[in-house]
Design a protein around this motif. Structure first.
Motif, PDB file in Angstrom:
ATOM      1  N   GLY A  25       0.809  -1.220   0.000  1.00  0.00           N
ATOM      2  CA  GLY A  25       0.000   0.000   0.000  1.00  0.00           C
ATOM      3  C   GLY A  25       0.835   1.259   0.000  1.00  0.00           C
ATOM      4  N   THR A 113      -5.982  -5.652  -2.179  1.00  0.00           N
ATOM      5  CA  THR A 113      -6.718  -4.770  -1.254  1.00  0.00           C
ATOM      6  C   THR A 113      -5.923  -3.530  -0.854  1.00  0.00           C
ATOM      7  N   PRO A 114      -4.689  -3.676  -0.347  1.00  0.00           N
ATOM      8  CA  PRO A 114      -3.952  -2.465   0.065  1.00  0.00           C
ATOM      9  C   PRO A 114      -3.606  -1.542  -1.107  1.00  0.00           C
ATOM     10  N   THR A 116      -5.312  -1.188  -3.947  1.00  0.00           N
ATOM     11  CA  THR A 116      -6.531  -0.502  -4.386  1.00  0.00           C
ATOM     12  C   THR A 116      -6.877   0.634  -3.435  1.00  0.00           C
ATOM     13  N   LEU A 117      -6.780   0.363  -2.140  1.00  0.00           N
ATOM     14  CA  LEU A 117      -7.050   1.409  -1.138  1.00  0.00           C
ATOM     15  C   LEU A 117      -6.090   2.580  -1.309  1.00  0.00           C
ATOM     16  N   ALA A 118      -4.805   2.278  -1.522  1.00  0.00           N
ATOM     17  CA  ALA A 118      -3.812   3.343  -1.672  1.00  0.00           C
ATOM     18  C   ALA A 118      -4.027   4.133  -2.953  1.00  0.00           C
ATOM     19  N   LEU A 120      -6.904   4.711  -4.362  1.00  0.00           N
ATOM     20  CA  LEU A 120      -8.086   5.561  -4.174  1.00  0.00           C
ATOM     21  C   LEU A 120      -7.829   6.693  -3.190  1.00  0.00           C
ATOM     22  N   HIS A 121      -6.989   6.448  -2.178  1.00  0.00           N
ATOM     23  CA  HIS A 121      -6.703   7.464  -1.146  1.00  0.00           C
ATOM     24  C   HIS A 121      -5.190   7.536  -0.912  1.00  0.00           C
ATOM     25  N   ARG A 124      -3.980   9.524   2.328  1.00  0.00           N
ATOM     26  CA  ARG A 124      -4.325   8.876   3.586  1.00  0.00           C
ATOM     27  C   ARG A 124      -3.445   7.669   3.856  1.00  0.00           C
ATOM     28  N   VAL A 125      -2.879   7.080   2.820  1.00  0.00           N
ATOM     29  CA  VAL A 125      -2.004   5.926   2.989  1.00  0.00           C
ATOM     30  C   VAL A 125      -0.536   6.340   2.934  1.00  0.00           C
TER      31      VAL A 125
END
Length: 430
Positions: A25, A113-114, A116-118, A120-121, A124-125
């Motif tokens: 991430g 998962t990590p 994709t989250l990173a 998108l944000h 924040r990551v």
């Protein structure tokens, strides 16, 4: 390691999966983060943003540290998973089960998962991750330095420069896209102003100048009462002074200085010429962004556009350039352009001296701008002869009817935009 409880091995495996997710991430977050926003936050004192900004100055070392940590964690996770598999399923079955399950877990929880989250944000990551990666990079610096040295050597053999790859400057078109997509972060009027500033390099002084036949000035060859009347009735603060013709330009006079002498009855032709400042000439083809800087450097507000032969073609003021950025001070499109009048039937009465660019910009038209700059020039080019009043021509779907000719030029014309009802059929130019 048979004495290690199975629960401890599971706990260690989950911890290693969490570390793998962190490295994955943080790599995506820091690589996709908006570096200009991070730099702005860093300048405002945000410590996390400053650490992230410093890490991104050498992306090769950052990636080296992340990949070293990720590979170490994944290798250790594979060993722990193998031990768990052998405990649960002795023999080759345990190894196969451990390999399959770990691959699935790493793919879902350690990569997809990590990352994709990173993606998108990223802020924040990426910014919180910088607090961990910064000391980790310092701790593993000798190893990271060796790995990046070898990697950069291979890149140089392939013709890739790490220094050039680290540059992140924006082109004009990219900056235009950033402004256009800023949305609510930048008010719409400010967006238009910023885009207009970017457009200044595409516009030249000929596009906005007042043509020479419309330059209002003081002709000192006329009788003095007429000169005095012209000064009194002038609507401008700075007026060109010439002798007989604009080609015999003497200078530019500021009315504020003239009025004082006029009030003391000391104003005459000689004192008027003494107050005139030498004219400032601008080569045709000068972009507006450059001319704006030239006005500033020369401490000037008005200039005369000259062609390659030195003949005066028109007049440009600093206010004309600023209006290209902030727009006119009226909101009605019909009154936004001088010498353009809208009629109830949808047509427009337009002076031949009006520029094509001003029509396109203020009325949203799409007349061609790669040729003549004015309506007069456009019509003469299309017709290829001096027309008579009443002549009709169609250009890019816009229908023109010449209403007045004067001195071998189109004085005025009526224009019907596309899909506007036309009383009579217009002739289409070849």
């Amino acid at each position: 390691m048979d004495d290690i409880p199975l629960s401890a091995l599971f706990g260690l495996l989950f911890a290693l999966l969490a570390c793998s997710a962190f490295f994955s991430g943080s790599e995506t977050g820091l690589m996709t983060i908006n570096r200009y926003r991070v730099k702005t936050r860093a300048q405002k004192g945000d410590r996390g943003a400053k650490l992230a900004h410093d890490l991104l100055q050498r992306p090769d070392r950052l990636i080296g540290a992340i990949l070293l940590g990720s590979n170490f964690v994944n290798t250790l996770a594979a060993s722990v998973a193998t031990l768990i598999g052998l405990r649960l399923f002795p023999g080759e079955t345990g190894i196969a089960v451990a390999t399959g399950v770990l691959t699935l877990l790493l793919l879902i929880f350690g990569e997809v998962t990590p990352k994709t989250l990173a993606a998108l944000h990223p802020e924040r990551v990426g910014i919180p991750a910088a607090y961990v990666l910064w000391p980790l990079l310092r701790l593993m610096y000798p190893l990271v330095w060796g790995v990046t040295l070898i990697g950069n050597g291979i890149l140089r053999l392939l013709g890739v420069s790490q220094e050039d790859a680290a540059q992140h400057s924006l082109s004009t078109e990219e900056l235009r896209t950033v402004v256009a997509e800023a949305g609510a972060m930048i008010p719409q009027r400010h967006q238009k102003m910023l885009l207009s500033i970017l457009d200044l390099e595409k516009v030249t002084v000929e596009d906005i100048m007042v043509p020479r036949n419309e330059i209002v000035g003081i002709d000192i060859s006329e009788p003095w009462p007429a000169v005095r009347e012209a000064i009194i009735n002038s609507e401008h603060t700075r007026i060109p002074v010439f002798d007989g013709s604009i080609d015999n330009l003497k200078g530019v006079v500021h009315l504020r200085r003239v009025v004082r002498l006029a009030a003391e009855n000391q104003l005459d032709v000689q004192s008027l010429l003494a107050l005139a400042r030498e004219p400032y000439f601008i080569p045709e083809g000068t972009p507006l962004n450059q001319q704006l800087l030239n006005f500033q450097n020369q401490k000037r507000r008005i200039g005369f556009v000259v062609d390659e032969y030195g003949d005066i073609q028109g007049l440009v003021t600093i206010e004309d350039i600023l209006e290209e950025v902030i727009g006119e001070f009226t909101s009605d499109p019909a009154t936004r352009i001088k010498n353009v009048y809208a009629d109830p039937d949808g047509s427009y009465r337009v002076s031949g001296s009006v520029t094509i660019r001003s029509l396109n910009k203020n009325l949203g038209w799409k007349l061609p701008t790669d040729g003549p700059k004015t309506v007069n020039g456009l019509l003469l080019e299309k017709l290829e002869h001096l027309p008579q009043p009443g002549a009709k021509v169609e250009v890019a779907g816009y229908r023109f009817e010449i209403t007045e000719m004067r001195a071998n030029a189109v004085k005025s014309t009526r224009i019907w935009p596309p899909q506007t009802p036309l009383p009579s059929t217009a002739h289409k130019a070849a």
